[in-house]
Enzyme design. Structure first.
Site, PDB file in Angstrom:
ATOM      1  N   MET A  57       0.653  -0.997   0.053  1.00 15.15           N
ATOM      2  CA  MET A  57       0.184  -0.075   0.067  1.00 15.15           C
ATOM      3  C   MET A  57       0.910   1.243  -0.098  1.00 15.15           C
ATOM      4  O   MET A  57       2.115   1.302  -0.039  1.00 15.15           O
ATOM      5  CB  MET A  57      -1.024   0.125   1.175  1.00 15.15           C
ATOM      6  CG  MET A  57      -1.672  -1.386   1.407  1.00 15.15           C
ATOM      7  SD  MET A  57      -2.806  -1.566  -0.098  1.00 15.15           S
ATOM      8  CE  MET A  57      -3.308  -3.211   0.255  1.00 15.15           C
ATOM      9  N   CYS A  58       0.294   2.431  -0.043  1.00 16.64           N
ATOM     10  CA  CYS A  58       1.041   3.618   0.017  1.00 16.64           C
ATOM     11  C   CYS A  58       0.304   4.658   0.816  1.00 16.64           C
ATOM     12  O   CYS A  58      -0.598   4.320   1.828  1.00 16.64           O
ATOM     13  CB  CYS A  58       0.994   4.194  -1.332  1.00 16.64           C
ATOM     14  SG  CYS A  58       1.579   3.056  -2.567  1.00 16.64           S
ATOM     15  N   ARG A  59       0.772   6.022   1.106  1.00 18.81           N
ATOM     16  CA  ARG A  59       0.063   7.048   1.897  1.00 18.81           C
ATOM     17  C   ARG A  59       0.277   8.211   0.804  1.00 18.81           C
ATOM     18  O   ARG A  59       1.307   8.286   0.114  1.00 18.81           O
ATOM     19  CB  ARG A  59       1.063   7.410   3.050  1.00 18.81           C
ATOM     20  CG  ARG A  59       1.383   6.215   3.871  1.00 18.81           C
ATOM     21  CD  ARG A  59       0.232   5.965   4.762  1.00 18.81           C
ATOM     22  NE  ARG A  59      -0.885   5.072   4.469  1.00 18.81           N
ATOM     23  CZ  ARG A  59      -1.950   4.723   4.732  1.00 18.81           C
ATOM     24  NH1 ARG A  59      -2.351   5.235   5.894  1.00 18.81           N
ATOM     25  NH2 ARG A  59      -2.881   3.883   4.294  1.00 18.81           N
ATOM     26  N   ASN A  79      -3.728   4.650  -3.895  1.00 18.43           N
ATOM     27  CA  ASN A  79      -3.200   3.915  -2.579  1.00 18.43           C
ATOM     28  C   ASN A  79      -3.917   2.613  -2.474  1.00 18.43           C
ATOM     29  O   ASN A  79      -5.255   2.477  -2.356  1.00 18.43           O
ATOM     30  CB  ASN A  79      -3.517   4.558  -1.087  1.00 18.43           C
ATOM     31  CG  ASN A  79      -3.388   3.863  -0.079  1.00 18.43           C
ATOM     32  OD1 ASN A  79      -2.489   2.872   0.075  1.00 18.43           O
ATOM     33  ND2 ASN A  79      -4.156   4.505   1.133  1.00 18.43           N
TER      34      ASN A  79
END
Length: 246
Positions: free
Chosen positions: A1-3, A115
């Site tokens: 995942m990411c932010r 995301n």
């Protein structure tokens, strides 16, 4: 995942958005608070896009952790903008880690970030990819689910869809083709922003002249509120609207 985050409002320094808050995006790269099982850190690259004027945005993207880049902290101190989209990346296992794989993706005035993850990649979305022009497939920024998701949204924008419809129809199509996918996206032209919330977190903080959407709050401001799952967000400074994705 990411932010990731997007800000629209009076000009502020990039440092004020990315470095100075107690739970800033830079801190979220190594100590995120709400990854929901999608990894533990976001060290596979980062990107920042901002609008220096009325034209196209400027981007700075790297495949390294944001904390290890000696340039971005200095750049952030002296660069101000009233519209910013930024992201730190946690690559899905097996996907490319290179500068061009980091959000934001761009065309014209548009900036885009994702995301999440497309489940069963790439097999589940082969039929959707087949709808794209061959040239778009040959010129993807990277062989990643996020780059394909951007290509699908961009194809709808080019076809005349507005931003909200381009995001909503793409997210619905991918969610149907790849159940269980996490599809939180941000799309902005520097004046307004559209976001989807599906399978991951997004919070919003608004004031009369600004709006900030982020994967997680970057400070303890009581104005932050979490967007419920399954929502499409349309926002301009001072106004945020929600509607169901389906």
């Amino acid at each position: 995942m990411c932010r990731h985050l997007v800000y629209l409002g009076p000009p502020v320094t990039l440092a004020r958005l990315l470095f100075e808050p107690p739970f800033s995006l830079v801190r979220q790269a190594w100590a995120p608070r709400d990854m929901r099982g999608g990894g533990t850190i976001n060290a596979d690259g980062f990107g920042i896009g901002w609008y220096p004027g009325d034209g196209a945005p400027v981007r700075y993207r790297r495949a390294q952790p944001i904390w290890s880049d000696p340039t971005i902290a200095q750049l952030a101190e002296v660069t101000s903008a009233g519209a910013v989209l930024a992201a730190v990346r946690s690559a899905t296992v097996g996907m490319a880690v290179l500068d061009d794989a980091a959000a934001p993706f761009a065309e014209g005035r548009w900036l885009f970030s994702h995301n999440g993850v497309i489940r069963g990649w790439p097999d589940t979305v082969v039929p959707l990819a087949a709808e794209l022009p061959v040239r778009d497939l040959l010129t993807l920024d990277a062989t990643t689910d996020s780059a394909l998701l951007w290509a699908l949204v961009r194809h709808r924008l080019r076809g005349g869809a507005d931003a909200a419809d381009a995001v909503a129809t793409t997210v619905r199509a991918v969610a149907e083709a790849a159940p269980g996918s996490r599809l939180n996206v941000l799309l902005t032209d520097g004046r307004a922003v559209v976001a989807s919330v599906l399978g991951h977190a997004l919070s919003v903080c608004e004031s009369p002249d600004a709006v900030l959407l982020a994967s997680e709050p970057h400070d303890e401001d009581p104005g932050w509120r979490e967007v419920p799952d399954g929502q499409l967000v349309s926002a301009v400074p001072g106004r945020v609207r929600l509607r169901p994705l389906t």
